[in-house]
Design a protein around this motif. Structure first.
Motif, PDB file in Angstrom:
ATOM      1  N   UNK A  84       0.775  -1.343  -0.165  1.00  0.00           N
ATOM      2  CA  UNK A  84      -0.141  -0.018  -0.218  1.00  0.00           C
ATOM      3  C   UNK A  84       1.269   1.112  -0.168  1.00  0.00           C
ATOM      4  N   UNK A  85       0.794   1.959  -1.282  1.00  0.00           N
ATOM      5  CA  UNK A  85       1.489   2.751  -0.708  1.00  0.00           C
ATOM      6  C   UNK A  85       1.062   4.585  -1.105  1.00  0.00           C
ATOM      7  N   UNK A  86       1.237   5.809  -0.572  1.00  0.00           N
ATOM      8  CA  UNK A  86       0.344   6.943  -0.154  1.00  0.00           C
ATOM      9  C   UNK A  86       0.755   7.532  -1.940  1.00  0.00           C
ATOM     10  N   UNK A  87      -0.122   8.519  -2.283  1.00  0.00           N
ATOM     11  CA  UNK A  87      -0.527   9.388  -3.721  1.00  0.00           C
ATOM     12  C   UNK A  87      -1.005  10.586  -3.507  1.00  0.00           C
ATOM     13  N   UNK A  88      -1.051  11.024  -4.476  1.00  0.00           N
ATOM     14  CA  UNK A  88      -1.385  12.752  -4.896  1.00  0.00           C
ATOM     15  C   UNK A  88      -2.034  12.603  -5.838  1.00  0.00           C
ATOM     16  N   UNK A  89      -3.148  13.109  -5.496  1.00  0.00           N
ATOM     17  CA  UNK A  89      -4.418  12.907  -6.906  1.00  0.00           C
ATOM     18  C   UNK A  89      -3.840  13.973  -7.817  1.00  0.00           C
ATOM     19  N   UNK A  90      -4.419  13.604  -9.081  1.00  0.00           N
ATOM     20  CA  UNK A  90      -4.077  15.265 -10.240  1.00  0.00           C
ATOM     21  C   UNK A  90      -5.014  14.617 -11.221  1.00  0.00           C
ATOM     22  N   UNK A  91      -5.806  16.316 -11.920  1.00  0.00           N
ATOM     23  CA  UNK A  91      -6.512  15.669 -12.373  1.00  0.00           C
ATOM     24  C   UNK A  91      -6.154  16.206 -14.001  1.00  0.00           C
ATOM     25  N   UNK A  92      -5.690  14.920 -15.204  1.00  0.00           N
ATOM     26  CA  UNK A  92      -5.482  15.782 -16.559  1.00  0.00           C
ATOM     27  C   UNK A  92      -6.584  16.224 -17.484  1.00  0.00           C
ATOM     28  N   UNK A  93      -5.538  16.995 -18.312  1.00  0.00           N
ATOM     29  CA  UNK A  93      -6.531  17.683 -18.408  1.00  0.00           C
ATOM     30  C   UNK A  93      -7.185  17.328 -19.947  1.00  0.00           C
ATOM     31  N   UNK A  94      -8.059  17.526 -20.798  1.00  0.00           N
ATOM     32  CA  UNK A  94      -8.675  16.680 -21.815  1.00  0.00           C
ATOM     33  C   UNK A  94      -7.769  17.389 -22.847  1.00  0.00           C
ATOM     34  N   UNK A  95      -7.175  16.719 -23.457  1.00  0.00           N
ATOM     35  CA  UNK A  95      -6.220  17.777 -25.040  1.00  0.00           C
ATOM     36  C   UNK A  95      -5.055  17.092 -24.447  1.00  0.00           C
ATOM     37  N   UNK A  96      -4.447  17.919 -23.873  1.00  0.00           N
ATOM     38  CA  UNK A  96      -3.900  17.761 -23.061  1.00  0.00           C
ATOM     39  C   UNK A  96      -2.629  16.319 -23.922  1.00  0.00           C
ATOM     40  N   UNK A  97      -1.265  17.085 -23.560  1.00  0.00           N
ATOM     41  CA  UNK A  97      -0.269  16.146 -23.648  1.00  0.00           C
ATOM     42  C   UNK A  97      -0.264  14.455 -22.781  1.00  0.00           C
ATOM     43  N   UNK A  98      -0.618  15.398 -21.498  1.00  0.00           N
ATOM     44  CA  UNK A  98      -0.279  14.325 -20.591  1.00  0.00           C
ATOM     45  C   UNK A  98      -1.672  13.106 -20.376  1.00  0.00           C
ATOM     46  N   UNK A  99      -2.892  14.008 -21.201  1.00  0.00           N
ATOM     47  CA  UNK A  99      -3.781  13.682 -21.000  1.00  0.00           C
ATOM     48  C   UNK A  99      -3.714  12.468 -22.196  1.00  0.00           C
ATOM     49  N   UNK A 100      -3.299  12.603 -23.455  1.00  0.00           N
ATOM     50  CA  UNK A 100      -3.298  11.940 -24.040  1.00  0.00           C
ATOM     51  C   UNK A 100      -3.243  10.952 -23.625  1.00  0.00           C
ATOM     52  N   UNK A 101      -1.436  10.445 -23.522  1.00  0.00           N
ATOM     53  CA  UNK A 101      -0.190   9.232 -22.813  1.00  0.00           C
ATOM     54  C   UNK A 101      -1.649   8.349 -22.276  1.00  0.00           C
ATOM     55  N   UNK A 102      -1.552   9.262 -21.023  1.00  0.00           N
ATOM     56  CA  UNK A 102      -3.337   8.431 -20.224  1.00  0.00           C
ATOM     57  C   UNK A 102      -4.118   7.655 -20.820  1.00  0.00           C
ATOM     58  N   UNK A 103      -4.306   8.323 -21.720  1.00  0.00           N
ATOM     59  CA  UNK A 103      -6.276   7.578 -22.983  1.00  0.00           C
ATOM     60  C   UNK A 103      -5.581   6.467 -23.035  1.00  0.00           C
ATOM     61  N   UNK A 104      -3.939   6.731 -24.104  1.00  0.00           N
ATOM     62  CA  UNK A 104      -3.336   5.782 -24.983  1.00  0.00           C
ATOM     63  C   UNK A 104      -3.422   3.822 -23.776  1.00  0.00           C
ATOM     64  N   UNK A 105      -2.971   4.533 -23.301  1.00  0.00           N
ATOM     65  CA  UNK A 105      -2.816   2.963 -22.028  1.00  0.00           C
ATOM     66  C   UNK A 105      -3.659   2.622 -21.777  1.00  0.00           C
ATOM     67  N   UNK A 106      -5.484   3.551 -21.027  1.00  0.00           N
ATOM     68  CA  UNK A 106      -5.773   3.243 -20.776  1.00  0.00           C
ATOM     69  C   UNK A 106      -7.159   2.437 -21.701  1.00  0.00           C
ATOM     70  N   UNK A 107      -7.043   3.238 -22.952  1.00  0.00           N
ATOM     71  CA  UNK A 107      -7.633   1.943 -24.035  1.00  0.00           C
ATOM     72  C   UNK A 107      -7.416   0.937 -23.817  1.00  0.00           C
ATOM     73  N   UNK A 108      -6.224   0.459 -23.544  1.00  0.00           N
ATOM     74  CA  UNK A 108      -5.022  -0.781 -23.750  1.00  0.00           C
ATOM     75  C   UNK A 108      -6.591  -2.004 -22.525  1.00  0.00           C
ATOM     76  N   UNK A 109      -6.551  -0.907 -21.601  1.00  0.00           N
ATOM     77  CA  UNK A 109      -6.914  -1.960 -20.602  1.00  0.00           C
ATOM     78  C   UNK A 109      -8.175  -2.274 -20.085  1.00  0.00           C
ATOM     79  N   UNK A 110      -8.834  -0.806 -21.449  1.00  0.00           N
ATOM     80  CA  UNK A 110     -11.174  -1.413 -21.045  1.00  0.00           C
ATOM     81  C   UNK A 110     -11.171  -2.404 -21.593  1.00  0.00           C
ATOM     82  N   UNK A 111     -11.861  -2.973 -20.999  1.00  0.00           N
ATOM     83  CA  UNK A 111     -12.443  -4.356 -21.536  1.00  0.00           C
ATOM     84  C   UNK A 111     -13.705  -4.558 -21.569  1.00  0.00           C
TER      85      UNK A 111
END
Length: 181
Positions: A84-111
């Motif tokens: 178990x580990x502590x985290x800080x939550x950050x929201x990614x802005x739709x369309x940003x470079x970080x958001x696009x990268x995260x979405x590409x990873x998530x699309x592969x995991x979405x069943x």
């Protein structure tokens, strides 16, 4: 991790954290101020856990940008709590470079997505994509687990436990095995 001098244990903890998160299909997240852990599907992207939720996706109860959360990872083979580990939550802005990268990873995991071709557009309109950045070493890991039970009481349900098997069933199964062999 936090800018201090890193030791070999820090590197091993980070490697365990990354591998455990990458291999686990489900994490348990306890949002700051919440009373219960929630299961979430996720992806690991650029050193953090990324989640998509709300809208038609999984609920992200209590997870807000700037708040904290504790993530619990189970062992892939034993299914018990691994760390178990502590985290800080950050929201990614739709369309940003970080958001696009995260979405590409998530699309592969979405069943079983109903709209595989346009899922990113729907997520941009309806959902939140969050990044849970680890803060320091795991609070719980092999060798530092708490001794008390973390078992949760089952929710009330009309379902019953399994009844004893009928008396004739073992004889029926053994008879079939004898006839085959």
């Amino acid at each position: 991790m936090d800018g201090t001098t890193a030791t070999a244990d820090d590197f091993l903890d980070r490697a365990l954290l990354e591998e455990a998160v990458k291999k686990s299909g489900l994490l348990w997240v306890l949002a700051e101020g919440s009373a219960e852990r929630r299961p979430v599907w996720h992806a690991w992207h650029q050193g953090a856990v990324v989640l998509v939720g709300d809208g038609a996706e999984q609920p992200l109860h209590g997870l807000t940008a700037g708040s904290g959360a504790e993530v619990t990872v189970r062992s892939k083979d034993k299914w018990g709590r691994l760390l178990a580990f502590p985290t800080r939550v950050a929201a990614l802005e739709p369309g940003s470079e970080a958001w696009l990268g995260a979405v590409e990873e998530l699309k592969g995991k979405r069943l079983n997505a109903p709209d595989t071709d346009t899922i990113a557009d729907r997520w941009a309109r309806e959902c939140r994509v969050l990044r849970l950045e680890p803060l320091g070493p795991p609070a719980q890991r092999p060798g530092t687990m708490p001794q008390e039970s973390h078992a949760a009481a089952p929710l009330p349900s009309p379902a019953t436990t399994r009844q004893p098997i009928p008396a004739g069933l073992p004889k029926l199964i053994l008879g079939r095995l004898r006839r085959r062999g």
